[in-house]
Design a protein around this motif. Structure first.
Motif, PDB file in Angstrom:
ATOM      1  N   ALA A  50       0.840  -1.169  -0.010  1.00 57.61           N
ATOM      2  CA  ALA A  50       0.135   0.102  -0.003  1.00 57.61           C
ATOM      3  C   ALA A  50       0.917   1.130   0.085  1.00 57.61           C
ATOM      4  CB  ALA A  50      -1.032   0.047   1.159  1.00 57.61           C
ATOM      5  N   ALA A  51       2.024   1.187   0.745  1.00 59.51           N
ATOM      6  CA  ALA A  51       2.844   2.415   0.560  1.00 59.51           C
ATOM      7  C   ALA A  51       3.441   2.670  -0.623  1.00 59.51           C
ATOM      8  CB  ALA A  51       4.051   2.146   1.546  1.00 59.51           C
ATOM      9  N   ILE A  52       3.860   1.728  -1.293  1.00 61.83           N
ATOM     10  CA  ILE A  52       4.322   1.706  -2.798  1.00 61.83           C
ATOM     11  C   ILE A  52       3.288   2.496  -3.843  1.00 61.83           C
ATOM     12  CG2 ILE A  52       5.566   0.651  -4.532  1.00 61.83           C
ATOM     13  CD1 ILE A  52       6.880  -1.307  -2.588  1.00 61.83           C
ATOM     14  N   GLY A  53       2.151   1.653  -3.700  1.00 64.79           N
ATOM     15  CA  GLY A  53       0.987   2.042  -4.593  1.00 64.79           C
ATOM     16  C   GLY A  53       0.465   3.356  -4.354  1.00 64.79           C
ATOM     17  N   ARG A  54       0.535   3.880  -3.153  1.00 64.94           N
ATOM     18  CA  ARG A  54      -0.036   5.171  -2.814  1.00 64.94           C
ATOM     19  C   ARG A  54       0.690   6.181  -3.307  1.00 64.94           C
ATOM     20  NH1 ARG A  54      -2.784   3.419   2.639  1.00 64.94           N
ATOM     21  NH2 ARG A  54      -4.642   2.214   1.917  1.00 64.94           N
ATOM     22  N   PRO A 100       5.242   8.209 -13.487  1.00 65.41           N
ATOM     23  CA  PRO A 100       4.686   6.920 -13.918  1.00 65.41           C
ATOM     24  C   PRO A 100       3.284   7.173 -14.563  1.00 65.41           C
ATOM     25  CG  PRO A 100       4.267   7.006 -11.549  1.00 65.41           C
ATOM     26  CD  PRO A 100       5.034   8.100 -11.985  1.00 65.41           C
ATOM     27  N   ARG A 101       3.108   6.580 -15.855  1.00 60.85           N
ATOM     28  CA  ARG A 101       1.786   6.499 -16.477  1.00 60.85           C
ATOM     29  C   ARG A 101       1.112   5.324 -15.829  1.00 60.85           C
ATOM     30  NH1 ARG A 101       2.869   6.729 -21.801  1.00 60.85           N
ATOM     31  NH2 ARG A 101       3.154   4.555 -21.819  1.00 60.85           N
ATOM     32  N   ALA A 102       1.734   4.164 -15.593  1.00 60.61           N
ATOM     33  CA  ALA A 102       1.355   2.976 -14.763  1.00 60.61           C
ATOM     34  C   ALA A 102       2.438   2.307 -13.992  1.00 60.61           C
ATOM     35  CB  ALA A 102       0.716   2.421 -16.006  1.00 60.61           C
ATOM     36  N   TRP A 103       2.114   1.787 -13.138  1.00 58.32           N
ATOM     37  CA  TRP A 103       2.915   0.823 -12.651  1.00 58.32           C
ATOM     38  C   TRP A 103       2.436  -0.576 -12.060  1.00 58.32           C
ATOM     39  CZ3 TRP A 103       1.830  -0.855  -7.813  1.00 58.32           C
ATOM     40  CH2 TRP A 103       0.638  -0.181  -7.132  1.00 58.32           C
ATOM     41  N   GLU A 104       3.603  -1.227 -12.090  1.00 55.00           N
ATOM     42  CA  GLU A 104       2.963  -2.967 -11.461  1.00 55.00           C
ATOM     43  C   GLU A 104       4.359  -3.239 -10.424  1.00 55.00           C
ATOM     44  OE1 GLU A 104       2.833  -7.509 -13.323  1.00 55.00           O
ATOM     45  OE2 GLU A 104       2.240  -5.574 -14.506  1.00 55.00           O
ATOM     46  N   LEU A 105       3.882  -3.677  -9.337  1.00 55.51           N
ATOM     47  CA  LEU A 105       4.660  -4.050  -8.456  1.00 55.51           C
ATOM     48  C   LEU A 105       4.678  -5.931  -8.514  1.00 55.51           C
ATOM     49  CD1 LEU A 105       5.879  -3.481  -5.580  1.00 55.51           C
ATOM     50  CD2 LEU A 105       3.634  -4.095  -4.588  1.00 55.51           C
ATOM     51  N   SER A 132      12.566  -0.656 -14.592  1.00 57.37           N
ATOM     52  CA  SER A 132      12.197  -1.374 -13.175  1.00 57.37           C
ATOM     53  C   SER A 132      13.250  -0.612 -12.245  1.00 57.37           C
ATOM     54  CB  SER A 132      12.681  -2.796 -13.245  1.00 57.37           C
ATOM     55  OG  SER A 132      11.942  -3.744 -14.345  1.00 57.37           O
ATOM     56  N   VAL A 133      12.474  -0.132 -11.098  1.00 62.37           N
ATOM     57  CA  VAL A 133      13.049   0.690 -10.167  1.00 62.37           C
ATOM     58  C   VAL A 133      12.942  -0.013  -8.444  1.00 62.37           C
ATOM     59  CG1 VAL A 133      12.727   2.745  -9.023  1.00 62.37           C
ATOM     60  CG2 VAL A 133      12.396   2.657 -11.416  1.00 62.37           C
ATOM     61  N   PRO A 134      13.937  -0.247  -8.037  1.00 62.24           N
ATOM     62  CA  PRO A 134      13.825  -0.890  -6.475  1.00 62.24           C
ATOM     63  C   PRO A 134      13.245   0.318  -5.744  1.00 62.24           C
ATOM     64  CG  PRO A 134      16.071  -1.101  -7.682  1.00 62.24           C
ATOM     65  CD  PRO A 134      15.473  -0.330  -8.668  1.00 62.24           C
ATOM     66  N   PHE A 135      12.584  -0.246  -4.674  1.00 68.70           N
ATOM     67  CA  PHE A 135      12.050   0.619  -3.663  1.00 68.70           C
ATOM     68  C   PHE A 135      12.318   0.111  -2.410  1.00 68.70           C
ATOM     69  CE2 PHE A 135       9.563   2.695  -6.684  1.00 68.70           C
ATOM     70  CZ  PHE A 135       8.865   3.756  -6.365  1.00 68.70           C
ATOM     71  N   ILE A 136      13.042   0.691  -1.501  1.00 69.65           N
ATOM     72  CA  ILE A 136      13.165   0.142   0.019  1.00 69.65           C
ATOM     73  C   ILE A 136      11.970   0.882   0.781  1.00 69.65           C
ATOM     74  CG2 ILE A 136      14.960   0.069   1.825  1.00 69.65           C
ATOM     75  CD1 ILE A 136      16.008  -0.871  -0.960  1.00 69.65           C
ATOM     76  N   ILE A 137      11.378  -0.314   1.480  1.00 68.06           N
ATOM     77  CA  ILE A 137      10.532   0.027   2.434  1.00 68.06           C
ATOM     78  C   ILE A 137      10.630  -0.389   3.762  1.00 68.06           C
ATOM     79  CG2 ILE A 137       7.847  -0.457   2.621  1.00 68.06           C
ATOM     80  CD1 ILE A 137       8.524   0.832  -0.093  1.00 68.06           C
ATOM     81  N   VAL A 138      10.182   0.535   4.772  1.00 72.10           N
ATOM     82  CA  VAL A 138      10.401   0.087   6.279  1.00 72.10           C
ATOM     83  C   VAL A 138       9.270   0.447   6.985  1.00 72.10           C
ATOM     84  CG1 VAL A 138      12.857   0.852   6.151  1.00 72.10           C
ATOM     85  CG2 VAL A 138      11.277   2.447   6.554  1.00 72.10           C
ATOM     86  N   SER A 139       9.320  -0.087   8.067  1.00 68.17           N
ATOM     87  CA  SER A 139       8.307   0.151   8.997  1.00 68.17           C
ATOM     88  C   SER A 139       8.821   0.681  10.356  1.00 68.17           C
ATOM     89  CB  SER A 139       7.516  -1.291   9.133  1.00 68.17           C
ATOM     90  OG  SER A 139       6.459  -1.087  10.303  1.00 68.17           O
ATOM     91  N   ARG A 143       3.376   1.537  10.910  1.00 72.60           N
ATOM     92  CA  ARG A 143       3.123   1.729   9.548  1.00 72.60           C
ATOM     93  C   ARG A 143       4.151   1.773   8.481  1.00 72.60           C
ATOM     94  NH1 ARG A 143      -2.111   2.461   8.710  1.00 72.60           N
ATOM     95  NH2 ARG A 143      -1.755   4.242   7.251  1.00 72.60           N
ATOM     96  N   TRP A 144       4.029   1.441   7.469  1.00 74.33           N
ATOM     97  CA  TRP A 144       4.987   1.322   6.359  1.00 74.33           C
ATOM     98  C   TRP A 144       5.360   2.784   5.517  1.00 74.33           C
ATOM     99  CZ3 TRP A 144       7.670  -3.291   6.030  1.00 74.33           C
ATOM    100  CH2 TRP A 144       7.174  -4.180   6.839  1.00 74.33           C
ATOM    101  N   PHE A 145       6.758   2.718   5.113  1.00 71.99           N
ATOM    102  CA  PHE A 145       6.867   3.955   4.793  1.00 71.99           C
ATOM    103  C   PHE A 145       7.862   3.655   3.399  1.00 71.99           C
ATOM    104  CE2 PHE A 145       6.041   5.408   8.866  1.00 71.99           C
ATOM    105  CZ  PHE A 145       5.323   6.312   8.604  1.00 71.99           C
ATOM    106  N   VAL A 146       7.926   4.414   2.421  1.00 70.12           N
ATOM    107  CA  VAL A 146       9.011   4.442   1.330  1.00 70.12           C
ATOM    108  C   VAL A 146      10.033   5.019   1.922  1.00 70.12           C
ATOM    109  CG1 VAL A 146       9.674   5.120  -0.953  1.00 70.12           C
ATOM    110  CG2 VAL A 146       7.315   4.380  -0.485  1.00 70.12           C
ATOM    111  N   GLU A 147      11.293   4.317   1.929  1.00 65.92           N
ATOM    112  CA  GLU A 147      12.432   5.194   2.688  1.00 65.92           C
ATOM    113  C   GLU A 147      13.398   5.544   1.606  1.00 65.92           C
ATOM    114  OE1 GLU A 147      15.358   3.765   6.358  1.00 65.92           O
ATOM    115  OE2 GLU A 147      15.561   2.597   4.411  1.00 65.92           O
TER     116      GLU A 147
END
Length: 157
Positions: A50-54, A100-105, A132-139, A143-147
């Motif tokens: 959800a953090a990445i998508g939003r 992004p026009r569109a994205w897929e996780l 393709s882009v790496p995202f680092i996500i933490v909690s 709650r979860w955050f895009v770090e």
């Protein structure tokens, strides 16, 4: 001495405080109480996905404030460290890079140190086409955050 029909200043202040508290509690109740420790706005997301998508949806819409509420560390939202203005300026730059026009996780995140996880996101419609882009996500424990977003592949071609 005649009493004012509007009430004494102390009564007006008490009523105002109760009204503000009522609105704050109503806001927490509508979001399940999460995020209350950061104020009345909800920070982070309930899951890494959800953090990445939003975050990406907000980047597409250029909603820097929404992006800022989803960006942070395992200590909480980035706004606590940088302040709202600087965080939104940084989100402006990220939104311009991502666009992004569109994205897929991609499923199956890679676990990292300290509870962080790395997710690959396939972006369509960036200035470099499909990447393709790496995202680092933490909690922060709640709650979860895009770090961090590894943006090397997003620069000008």
């Amino acid at each position: 001495m005649m009493a004012s029909s509007r009430g004494s200043p102390a009564v007006r202040v008490a009523v105002l405080v109760m009204a503000v508290a009522g609105f704050a509690l109503a806001g927490c109740a509508s979001h399940g109480g999460a995020g209350a420790e950061y104020g009345t706005e909800l920070y982070g997301a309930e899951s890494a996905e959800a953090a990445i998508g939003r975050f990406l949806d907000a980047a597409r819409l250029r909603d820097y404030s929404a992006m800022a509420r989803l960006f942070g560390t395992d200590e909480g939202p980035a706004e606590r460290r940088w302040g709202r203005a600087e965080t939104e300026q940084r989100m402006f730059v990220l939104a311009r890079l991502l666009e992004p026009r569109a994205w897929e996780l991609r499923p199956n995140p890679v676990a990292g140190a300290g509870g962080a996880s790395r997710w690959l996101v396939d972006l369509t419609g960036t200035r470099n086409g499909e990447v393709s882009v790496p995202f680092i996500i933490v909690s922060d424990g709640n709650r979860w955050f895009v770090e961090r977003i590894v943006t090397e592949g997003l620069g000008t071609p």
